[in-house]
Scaffold this motif. Structure first.
Motif, PDB file in Angstrom:
ATOM      1  N   VAL A 141       7.200  -5.710  -6.829  1.00  0.00           N
ATOM      2  CA  VAL A 141       6.274  -4.829  -6.108  1.00  0.00           C
ATOM      3  C   VAL A 141       6.117  -5.288  -4.668  1.00  0.00           C
ATOM      4  N   GLU A 142       6.156  -6.586  -4.451  1.00  0.00           N
ATOM      5  CA  GLU A 142       6.034  -7.156  -3.111  1.00  0.00           C
ATOM      6  C   GLU A 142       7.381  -7.213  -2.410  1.00  0.00           C
ATOM      7  N   ASP A 143       8.443  -7.520  -3.155  1.00  0.00           N
ATOM      8  CA  ASP A 143       9.768  -7.695  -2.558  1.00  0.00           C
ATOM      9  C   ASP A 143      10.350  -6.390  -2.028  1.00  0.00           C
ATOM     10  N   ARG A 144      10.133  -5.302  -2.765  1.00  0.00           N
ATOM     11  CA  ARG A 144      10.770  -4.028  -2.412  1.00  0.00           C
ATOM     12  C   ARG A 144       9.739  -2.903  -2.434  1.00  0.00           C
ATOM     13  N   THR A 145       8.678  -3.081  -1.690  1.00  0.00           N
ATOM     14  CA  THR A 145       7.533  -2.162  -1.792  1.00  0.00           C
ATOM     15  C   THR A 145       7.916  -0.716  -1.516  1.00  0.00           C
ATOM     16  N   GLU A 146       8.572  -0.447  -0.395  1.00  0.00           N
ATOM     17  CA  GLU A 146       8.870   0.939  -0.035  1.00  0.00           C
ATOM     18  C   GLU A 146       9.803   1.583  -1.048  1.00  0.00           C
ATOM     19  N   THR A 147      10.830   0.848  -1.451  1.00  0.00           N
ATOM     20  CA  THR A 147      11.767   1.391  -2.433  1.00  0.00           C
ATOM     21  C   THR A 147      11.081   1.600  -3.774  1.00  0.00           C
ATOM     22  N   TYR A 148      10.187   0.684  -4.112  1.00  0.00           N
ATOM     23  CA  TYR A 148       9.418   0.806  -5.357  1.00  0.00           C
ATOM     24  C   TYR A 148       8.579   2.081  -5.328  1.00  0.00           C
ATOM     25  N   VAL A 149       7.870   2.300  -4.230  1.00  0.00           N
ATOM     26  CA  VAL A 149       7.043   3.504  -4.107  1.00  0.00           C
ATOM     27  C   VAL A 149       7.894   4.761  -4.200  1.00  0.00           C
ATOM     28  N   ASP A 150       9.034   4.774  -3.516  1.00  0.00           N
ATOM     29  CA  ASP A 150       9.903   5.949  -3.544  1.00  0.00           C
ATOM     30  C   ASP A 150      10.401   6.234  -4.958  1.00  0.00           C
ATOM     31  N   ALA A 151      10.823   5.196  -5.674  1.00  0.00           N
ATOM     32  CA  ALA A 151      11.322   5.389  -7.037  1.00  0.00           C
ATOM     33  C   ALA A 151      10.205   5.847  -7.968  1.00  0.00           C
ATOM     34  N   LEU A 152       9.032   5.293  -7.790  1.00  0.00           N
ATOM     35  CA  LEU A 152       7.889   5.691  -8.609  1.00  0.00           C
ATOM     36  C   LEU A 152       7.501   7.136  -8.333  1.00  0.00           C
TER      37      LEU A 152
END
Length: 281
Positions: free
Chosen positions: A265-276
């Protein structure tokens, strides 16, 4: 947002559970009336809801988002002598949602929060439409050595300040992919610095009961499921996601995020948000 701002958002929000006025602090944003299926974020150990500081607010324009502190964590009740296992946290989640008048939800869980979410989704499948698990505990994948070390009586409460800072720098400053954000590191340390917080962390660590995931029948999970996984995690490796994808009753999609360790969640925040967001949309 730093951890003091996050706490300020929690100050006027709490739900009591367990019939004993145990306080569950939580972050709440978005439209409470416009979405009858909020997104509920569940953190792991040794974190608290601040883990979701850049994820939950990013979804608040489109969803109501709720991020509780598990019992014994963050700003929730941390007095001694109550169960902090994921089985107890599952019961807390049930009471928390009932206290807010919430029925159906999307659950997003990381680490032991993923174990809580899995149990809830398996035992009350009618209430969980969507399930997202990120580097979640499952089967016999846990507890890991770092958490086991914290569970020894006195292991945290007798640490000197320097020993405490070093241990948590190892977990959070050295545990991210690349340079750590000081706000993240400081925020993760903050709840455990008090005497009560240190004792509570020991109790949380000793409550990491593998039986609560090995006993679980994952085929009872019928929710649409996304396994959003940091691909380089050595604590909860992606092989467990692959096993979950085979066992979850409704099937599951795996999305591996490269350049991400356990704190995906911290390492890849933007990509995590986009995938979610793609998954929820």
């Amino acid at each position: 947002m730093d951890h003091t701002e996050w706490t300020d958002r929690q100050d006027e929000r709490s739900v009591t559970v367990d019939g004993e006025a145990r306080r569950v602090a939580y972050y709440d944003a978005g439209d409470a009336d416009g979405d009858d299926r909020p997104v509920v974020f569940l953190h792991g150990i040794p974190t608290w809801s601040f883990l979701w500081r850049d994820v939950a607010p990013a979804l608040a324009d489109d969803y109501r988002v709720l991020a509780p502190d598990l019992l014994g964590y963050g700003n929730s009740a941390n007095a001694d002598a109550f169960d902090r296992s994921i089985r107890a946290q599952e019961a807390m989640l049930d009471a928390f949602l009932d206290g807010l008048g919430v029925d159906a939800v999307t659950l997003v869980g990381h680490d032991i929060g993923g174990g809580v979410a899995s149990r809830f989704a398996a035992h009350q499948p009618e209430r969980v439409a969507n399930l997202v698990l990120s580097n979640a505990v499952a089967y016999d994948s846990w507890p890991v050595e770092f958490v086991n070390d914290l569970s020894i009586p006195g292991a945290v409460s007798r640490m000197s300040s320097d020993e405490f800072e070093a241990a948590f720098d190892f977990a959070f400053a050295d545990g991210v992919h690349g340079d750590a954000d000081p706000d993240f590191v400081e925020g993760m340390k903050a709840p455990w610095r008090s005497e009560a917080g240190r004792v509570s962390l020991e109790r949380c660590a000793v409550a990491t009961n593998t039986s609560h995931t090995t006993e679980l029948d994952y085929s009872n999970i019928t929710a649409d499921t996304l396994l959003l996984w940091g691909a380089d995690d050595v604590m909860q490796p992606v092989e467990y996601a692959e096993r979950l994808a085979d066992d979850v009753g409704g099937g599951a999609e795996i999305v591996e995020l490269g350049d991400a360790y356990h704190w995906v969640v911290e390492d890849r925040t933007e990509t995590y948000v986009d995938a979610l967001r793609d998954f929820l949309d």
